[in-house]
Structure formats: C-alpha cells, structure tokens
Design an enzyme around this catalytic site. Structure first.
Site, PDB file in Angstrom:
ATOM      1  N   HIS A 109      10.741   0.072 -60.976  1.00  0.00           N
ATOM      2  CA  HIS A 109       9.639  -0.310 -61.850  1.00  0.00           C
ATOM      3  C   HIS A 109       8.377  -0.544 -61.019  1.00  0.00           C
ATOM      4  CE1 HIS A 109       7.656  -2.193 -65.278  1.00  0.00           C
ATOM      5  NE2 HIS A 109       7.345  -3.224 -64.513  1.00  0.00           N
ATOM      6  N   SER A 160       3.331  -1.595 -67.200  1.00  0.00           N
ATOM      7  CA  SER A 160       4.245  -2.700 -67.472  1.00  0.00           C
ATOM      8  C   SER A 160       3.711  -3.551 -68.624  1.00  0.00           C
ATOM      9  CB  SER A 160       4.464  -3.523 -66.196  1.00  0.00           C
ATOM     10  OG  SER A 160       5.531  -4.420 -66.333  1.00  0.00           O
ATOM     11  N   GLU A 209      14.018   1.831 -63.861  1.00  0.00           N
ATOM     12  CA  GLU A 209      13.214   0.693 -64.299  1.00  0.00           C
ATOM     13  C   GLU A 209      13.941  -0.653 -64.149  1.00  0.00           C
ATOM     14  OE1 GLU A 209      10.167   0.496 -65.189  1.00  0.00           O
ATOM     15  OE2 GLU A 209       9.505   2.459 -65.881  1.00  0.00           O
TER      16      GLU A 209
END
Length: 579
Positions: free
Chosen positions: A498, A262, A388
C-alpha cells in the site's frame, strides 16, 4: 508518553533510552544544519541568478509573495478558511474573509492534529523501543508540527505562468488513514516540473484538512448537531477557494481534477457521491489511488468511540457533551484522541474516525449510493497496489492459527457475520502460504503461518473489492481507466505494498505522465503515443494498466479477473455488515 506494543508485549519508553534519543535528535539537527549551510554556500556562489524578484499574486486587495526555484513557483500556507478553534472547533469550516493585508506565502502551514501512532511490530522487523518511539512520535512531531489552526492551502505553478494562462488544475488530497498526514509531505513541484517537460503544464494545489476525531467525530450528538464529516467539508471548502481564486494564479477553475491516495482517494470518491453526486461545479475529473467508498454505517455506529472520548476527557457528567469537548483545553482533548484505536494498532483498517453516513452530505453508505447511480458522472482513474494488505497485516503477527484469524474477523471486522459467512471467507482465502499476499511469491514472505492469508483478506476487503464494485456500477456510464501496480514486488514481506505507487506518481514516473495527460485532456493517453496506450475499463473487457518491474520495468495490459469468487463474496458480506 508514547505506549508502544512490540512483539505482542506492551512497553513504555524508559529513561535509559533518553541518551539514544538525544543522540538521534542531535544527528537530526546536525543534518538539518548541514543542509542549511550547504544551501547558503551554493547561494553565495551562484549569487545573482538566485536574487530574482519573487513571484507575487493578488488575492482580493492583498499581495501574496511566493518563492521561485527553477521553473516552478510556490505559494505555501495560505489560509483558506477561518481557524477551526474555540467556538469553531467541531463545526463546519467557515469561509475565509477577503484578503486585505499583504503577506508572504513561503512555508507550509501547520499540519492538522496528528493522532499518535500505536505501533506493534513482529520481532523480525521490530526495532528497539526507544527508536520506534522516536521515529513514530517524537521525530514525526518535530518534522511535522501540528495544531488546530491548520486549514491552509498551497499552490504550485510553472514560473512562466500569467493570469491569463488558464492552465488545468490538479488538487491533491493526502492519505494517512484519516489520522495522520499533511500537504507538506507532498511536493507538487515535481508534478509541475514534469508537466512542463511534457509540454502539458498544470497547476498543483494541495490543502490540509482536519483528521481523526477533530475532523471525523461521529455519534448521535454529532449527527443531531449536523457536524459530521468535517474533514470532507474542509476539503470541499478548499475546492470552493480554488474556484474563487485559482484564476489569480493562472489556473482555469473549469478544469479542476481532484486526486488522492489512500484516505485521500476515499475522500475523492466521497466527493463523487456527496449530495447525491452533485459536483457543484467544483471539479470535472477524479483520480483515486488505493481508495474508493468502503462499506460504512451511520455516524452513530461510532458512538462507543465518542463515549470513550467523553469519558476520558471528563465530559461525561455534562448535559451537553459536544459543547464540553469544544471548550476543552487542546492538550486534554488531544491526549484523549490519542487513546482511540490507531490505524497501526490491532483494529488496523477498521477505523474509529472516517467518513460515515450523515443523512445530509453523505446520505447513505457510499457503496449503496454508487449502486444507485447517485455519483458524479465525471471521467476518472482508479487503481490499487497488488499487495494492499501487507502493510496492515504486519501488526497482526499474533494471529498464527485459523482459529485466530476467524476470531479476528468476528471480533474486529465483521461482528455480525454468520458462522457460514466466516467459514466461506476462510475457505476462499485458504491458509496455503503460496496463495496469500504478497501474491505470486510462492512460499516466501510467510512472516507467520497466517500472515499472507490475513494480508490477502485485508487487502481485498478494504481496497480491491470496493474498487471492483465501484467500476462494476460506473464503467459503462462514464469514461473510466483502472490500474494495478506490481512495482516493488521484491520488497521483503510487503511486496507491492500500500502506497508504493506514490513513487510512480510523485517520483516523476509513468503514472505521473498518465495523470498529467488526464488532467489536461480527460484521457490518460498521450496524444503523441509516446507511452503505452491505456484502454478504457468496461465491464466487458475489464482491462487494467499493470505496472511491473519484474523481470524488467514495464507496462502491460492485464485482466481484472483475479480472485473473482473471493472478492465477490467479500463484497456481499461487507455490504451486509458495514463497519
């Protein structure tokens, strides 16, 4: 006091919730006490095997004492730079002085200041306000104490190591939207233990870096002072520390891989384009999970957020507002930072504080630098999760019509977009719930009429499109491998969300194995062919290692050709209108 948005309404934590919070706190402390007493009982039973001499290393003229558990040594909370407090607040990190006094490195250092979470959840997923407040802010603060004196580094090694082992090193950079997170949340012991079991031992290093406005303050004033992207400079200083000291732990400074997820993966990619791609000899390979350069503008694009911060701290009347911010009481500054947009708020991924073009370290939009070939020519792995955007679309449950989605894109994401561009995005991402994210779930998981559509747009704009652009301009000039995680697809509303791939990389899964092979050999494939071969990614083949768990947990090779027209158009629009 935390302000929580729930079901579209703003609530403030009320006194009648305090009894609930007190009970939760008592439960938490009781659980902690149970863990401690259980450990002490086991210790008393095992006795002698645990009373071994603790591991030590020598740094300069100091002896540093760590801990050993099983086959793994840990050295935690070692300062790697001068504390960024007082005069050093909002300045680049200064190197740590030579270590002269011996110390114990037994516990993690404080996390860097965490931005308070401003959470808005739909009713079907929402919790009672008091519990939400407790989980997002109170419990987080108890579990993760933070403060400005936070620049520490951790080293985890095999216990059998010697100063001459010269093992490969993997340096972890945590995620959290550049607003929250800490190295203490990721136990590198599982990675090191896995590497030992594989016969390819590695050393795991992680560091803290400044977050939110403390690490990514941006404005004309910041640009003039040359103090933008401080969080990236913290990471860079930690990498210099590794070059100087990792040999003392048995590591090879010439075999460093940088790895992040991330915001940590975005950070890794920004180091690849920093200084026009000059690695400075700090690393030789990279791994990025859910993050590559996103289209951003100059640091002055965040001027409005800087101005609001100055206003909310009472510094607006000062001739030198940056000097005023440096001199503020920490609690006053922290309170004002907490009022800036949160990654869990309405702006979601359009963050106020993140790496931006500063003209020196990051000379241009990271994606433009990639297009120009100004990127470190090192082998790398990059990949995304299939869904995501779902985690971030949860907070946008008030977008229920096409008009709402269009307004959100115009007001928050792409303010300068033309009507034609917005029309085309909405045409390429239709309101048909069978087409949205979580992908391949047919009519299911439609939290609101527009939820799956919004999730698809957010996920592609912030993750899939940047990854594909990154590969398009590098895959034929350097060794690259790419993946797609479709694990946990059955998660209600979220799908393969995610960060879900962290279970596969820190949980001892098959992605962990590939990363360990890569750290050792600059190739994720197992020399002994014990796991599925992972082909290189080229613009001709576009092959992805795809991790699946339906109908069975497996790995297959697929093509990176999904939503080609939509992703290509998003890339063009986002490049033309950076955030």
């Amino acid at each position: 006091m935390a302000r929580i948005k729930h079901d579209g309404n703003l609530h403030v934590f009320q006194p009648h919730h305090r009894s609930l919070l007190n009970r939760l706190k008592i439960m938490m402390y009781s659980t902690r006490w149970l863990v401690v007493t259980t450990f002490l009982f086991i210790y008393s039973v095992i006795g002698t095997p645990l009373r071994r001499a603790p591991p030590v290393v020598t740094l300069d003229s100091a002896t540093v004492t760590g801990t050993q558990f099983g086959r793994v040594n840990r050295y935690l909370g070692i300062p790697f730079a001068q504390p960024p407090v007082g005069y050093l607040r909002f300045r680049r990190p200064e190197p740590i002085a030579p270590y002269t006094e011996s110390f114990s490195a037994l516990t993690y250092g404080k996390a860097c200041p965490q931005q308070d979470v401003q959470l808005s959840l739909p009713g079907i997923l929402g919790l009672a306000d008091g519990i939400v407040d407790f989980l997002t802010n109170t419990a987080w603060g108890v579990a993760l104490p933070d403060g400005e004196d936070c620049l520490t580094i951790n080293v985890v090694t095999p216990s059998s190591i010697t100063p001459t082992s010269k093992l490969p090193v993997i340096v972890w950079i945590y995620g959290g939207g550049f607003q929250i997170g800490s190295s203490s949340l990721y136990d590198g012991g599982s990675v090191v233990e896995k590497s030992i079991s594989m016969g390819e031992p590695v050393i795991f290093v992680s560091m803290n870096y400044r977050l939110s406005a403390f690490g990514f303050l941006a404005s004309q004033e910041v640009k003039d002072a040359g103090v933008a992207n401080l969080g990236l400079h913290d990471q860079r200083e930690a990498l210099r520390w590794v070059q100087k000291y990792i040999h003392s732990f048995g590591g090879d400074p010439a075999k460093v891989t940088i790895w992040g997820e991330s915001a940590g993966a975005v950070s890794v990619s920004m180091h690849m384009v920093a200084n026009d791609g000059d690695t400075e000899g700090l690393y030789r390979a990279a791994v990025m999970q859910s993050g590559t350069p996103v289209p951003v503008g100059d640091v002055t694009k965040a001027q409005i957020h800087y101005n609001n911060l100055v206003e909310n701290t009472g510094c607006s009347d000062e001739s030198d507002t940056l000097a005023c911010l440096r001199a503020l009481d920490y609690e006053i500054l922290k309170g004002a930072v907490d009022q800036t947009p949160s990654i869990t708020g309405y702006n979601t991924l359009v963050l106020p504080w993140l790496p931006r073009t500063d003209g020196t370290f990051i000379k241009e939009d990271g994606q433009r630098l990639v297009q120009q070939g100004k990127i470190a020519n090192v082998p790398y792995i990059v990949g995304d999760c299939d869904d995501e955007g779902t985690l971030f679309a949860l907070v946008l449950n008030n977008l229920t019509t096409t008009s709402d989605v269009r307004g959100y894109l115009k007001d928050v994401w792409i303010a300068d977009a033309t009507d034609a561009e917005l029309d085309q995005i909405l045409a390429l991402y239709p309101g048909d719930i069978t087409k949205g994210s979580p992908f391949d779930t047919n009519i299911f998981n439609a939290l609101t009429p527009q939820y799956k559509r919004v999730a698809a747009i957010l996920g592609d704009a912030a993750f899939q499109a940047p990854r594909r652009l990154f590969l398009d301009h590098t895959a034929n000039t350097q060794n690259t491998w790419s993946f797609l995680s479709k694990r946990l697809k059955a998660s209600p509303f979220l799908g393969s969300f995610h960060a879900s791939d962290l279970l596969n990389s820190f949980g001892g899964g098959d992605l962990t194995e590939y990363i360990i092979h890569f750290t050792n050999n600059l190739d994720p494939n197992d020399p002994n062919r014990r796991i599925t071969d992972w082909p290189k990614y080229t613009t001709d083949t576009r092959q992805l290692m795809t991790f699946q768990d339906l109908p069975i947990r497996r790995r297959i090779i697929t093509q990176d050709n999904y939503r080609q027209e939509a992703i290509a158009f998003l890339t063009t629009v986002m490049l033309a209108h950076p955030i």
